[in-house]
Design a protein around this motif. Structure first.
Motif, PDB file in Angstrom:
ATOM      1  N   PHE A  11       5.425   3.346  -1.910  1.00  0.00           N
ATOM      2  CA  PHE A  11       5.321   4.372  -2.947  1.00  0.00           C
ATOM      3  C   PHE A  11       6.424   5.403  -2.726  1.00  0.00           C
ATOM      4  O   PHE A  11       6.685   5.811  -1.589  1.00  0.00           O
ATOM      5  CB  PHE A  11       3.951   5.058  -2.895  1.00  0.00           C
ATOM      6  CG  PHE A  11       2.819   4.185  -3.340  1.00  0.00           C
ATOM      7  CD1 PHE A  11       2.670   3.845  -4.671  1.00  0.00           C
ATOM      8  CD2 PHE A  11       1.898   3.700  -2.431  1.00  0.00           C
ATOM      9  CE1 PHE A  11       1.626   3.035  -5.078  1.00  0.00           C
ATOM     10  CE2 PHE A  11       0.850   2.895  -2.831  1.00  0.00           C
ATOM     11  CZ  PHE A  11       0.714   2.554  -4.168  1.00  0.00           C
ATOM     12  N   ALA A  12       7.072   5.833  -3.793  1.00  0.00           N
ATOM     13  CA  ALA A  12       8.130   6.832  -3.691  1.00  0.00           C
ATOM     14  C   ALA A  12       7.549   8.151  -3.187  1.00  0.00           C
ATOM     15  O   ALA A  12       6.560   8.651  -3.733  1.00  0.00           O
ATOM     16  CB  ALA A  12       8.802   7.029  -5.044  1.00  0.00           C
ATOM     17  N   ALA A  13       8.153   8.692  -2.154  1.00  0.00           N
ATOM     18  CA  ALA A  13       7.633   9.906  -1.516  1.00  0.00           C
ATOM     19  C   ALA A  13       7.591  11.101  -2.459  1.00  0.00           C
ATOM     20  O   ALA A  13       6.711  11.953  -2.344  1.00  0.00           O
ATOM     21  CB  ALA A  13       8.472  10.242  -0.291  1.00  0.00           C
ATOM     22  N   SER A  36       4.963  -0.490  -9.924  1.00  0.00           N
ATOM     23  CA  SER A  36       4.523  -0.905 -11.256  1.00  0.00           C
ATOM     24  C   SER A  36       3.132  -1.529 -11.322  1.00  0.00           C
ATOM     25  O   SER A  36       2.411  -1.312 -12.284  1.00  0.00           O
ATOM     26  CB  SER A  36       5.540  -1.869 -11.872  1.00  0.00           C
ATOM     27  OG  SER A  36       5.606  -3.057 -11.104  1.00  0.00           O
ATOM     28  N   SER A  37       2.719  -2.270 -10.320  1.00  0.00           N
ATOM     29  CA  SER A  37       1.439  -2.964 -10.401  1.00  0.00           C
ATOM     30  C   SER A  37       0.303  -2.248  -9.677  1.00  0.00           C
ATOM     31  O   SER A  37      -0.837  -2.701  -9.729  1.00  0.00           O
ATOM     32  CB  SER A  37       1.582  -4.375  -9.827  1.00  0.00           C
ATOM     33  OG  SER A  37       1.964  -4.295  -8.465  1.00  0.00           O
ATOM     34  N   LEU A  38       0.612  -1.138  -8.988  1.00  0.00           N
ATOM     35  CA  LEU A  38      -0.385  -0.454  -8.171  1.00  0.00           C
ATOM     36  C   LEU A  38      -0.440   1.043  -8.457  1.00  0.00           C
ATOM     37  O   LEU A  38       0.520   1.620  -8.946  1.00  0.00           O
ATOM     38  CB  LEU A  38      -0.060  -0.634  -6.682  1.00  0.00           C
ATOM     39  CG  LEU A  38      -0.057  -2.054  -6.139  1.00  0.00           C
ATOM     40  CD1 LEU A  38       0.482  -2.065  -4.715  1.00  0.00           C
ATOM     41  CD2 LEU A  38      -1.452  -2.651  -6.187  1.00  0.00           C
ATOM     42  N   PHE A  53      -4.616   0.632  -5.305  1.00  0.00           N
ATOM     43  CA  PHE A  53      -5.485  -0.089  -6.231  1.00  0.00           C
ATOM     44  C   PHE A  53      -4.641  -0.789  -7.285  1.00  0.00           C
ATOM     45  O   PHE A  53      -3.618  -0.241  -7.720  1.00  0.00           O
ATOM     46  CB  PHE A  53      -6.424   0.884  -6.964  1.00  0.00           C
ATOM     47  CG  PHE A  53      -7.367   1.611  -6.050  1.00  0.00           C
ATOM     48  CD1 PHE A  53      -8.564   1.033  -5.654  1.00  0.00           C
ATOM     49  CD2 PHE A  53      -7.061   2.869  -5.575  1.00  0.00           C
ATOM     50  CE1 PHE A  53      -9.442   1.698  -4.809  1.00  0.00           C
ATOM     51  CE2 PHE A  53      -7.929   3.556  -4.726  1.00  0.00           C
ATOM     52  CZ  PHE A  53      -9.116   2.968  -4.343  1.00  0.00           C
ATOM     53  N   PRO A  54      -5.077  -1.974  -7.734  1.00  0.00           N
ATOM     54  CA  PRO A  54      -4.393  -2.581  -8.877  1.00  0.00           C
ATOM     55  C   PRO A  54      -4.460  -1.601 -10.056  1.00  0.00           C
ATOM     56  O   PRO A  54      -5.488  -0.957 -10.289  1.00  0.00           O
ATOM     57  CB  PRO A  54      -5.205  -3.849  -9.161  1.00  0.00           C
ATOM     58  CG  PRO A  54      -5.880  -4.156  -7.852  1.00  0.00           C
ATOM     59  CD  PRO A  54      -6.162  -2.816  -7.235  1.00  0.00           C
ATOM     60  N   ARG A  55      -3.368  -1.480 -10.781  1.00  0.00           N
ATOM     61  CA  ARG A  55      -3.288  -0.504 -11.870  1.00  0.00           C
ATOM     62  C   ARG A  55      -4.421  -0.698 -12.886  1.00  0.00           C
ATOM     63  O   ARG A  55      -5.032   0.276 -13.327  1.00  0.00           O
ATOM     64  CB  ARG A  55      -1.929  -0.606 -12.566  1.00  0.00           C
ATOM     65  CG  ARG A  55      -1.685   0.504 -13.568  1.00  0.00           C
ATOM     66  CD  ARG A  55      -0.289   0.409 -14.143  1.00  0.00           C
ATOM     67  NE  ARG A  55       0.721   0.700 -13.157  1.00  0.00           N
ATOM     68  CZ  ARG A  55       1.252   1.890 -12.952  1.00  0.00           C
ATOM     69  NH1 ARG A  55       0.849   2.917 -13.657  1.00  0.00           N
ATOM     70  NH2 ARG A  55       2.183   2.060 -12.042  1.00  0.00           N
ATOM     71  N   ALA A  56      -4.727  -1.922 -13.255  1.00  0.00           N
ATOM     72  CA  ALA A  56      -5.784  -2.170 -14.244  1.00  0.00           C
ATOM     73  C   ALA A  56      -7.146  -1.706 -13.735  1.00  0.00           C
ATOM     74  O   ALA A  56      -7.941  -1.148 -14.495  1.00  0.00           O
ATOM     75  CB  ALA A  56      -5.824  -3.656 -14.610  1.00  0.00           C
TER      76      ALA A  56
END
Length: 70
Positions: A11-13, A36-38, A53-56
């Motif tokens: 994840f970007a800080a 993108s997916s999390l 977590f999965p984005r959905a």
């Protein structure tokens, strides 16, 4: 049985954010959507511990809370 290390999600800080309603408080949950997916979730007081977590699934949980189902 030996413990396996958990995978690291990049994840970007500089992409963590919290709700504007939490701005004046020190006990906040922060969210990161730079992967993108999390969706990353962490406690602002313990930023090294991140749940991914999965984005959905995250979106469904937020919608359920918003709709009063949770």
């Amino acid at each position: 049985m030996s413990a396996r290390p958990l995978p690291t999600v990049p994840f970007a800080a500089d992409s963590w954010f919290k709700a504007s309603a939490s701005a004046a408080q020190n006990e906040c949950v922060e969210v990161n959507t730079s992967v993108s997916s999390l969706v990353g979730v962490r406690d602002s007081k313990a930023p090294d511990a991140v749940l991914a977590f999965p984005r959905a699934a995250f979106t469904a949980a937020v919608d359920a809370v918003r709709d009063g189902a949770l």
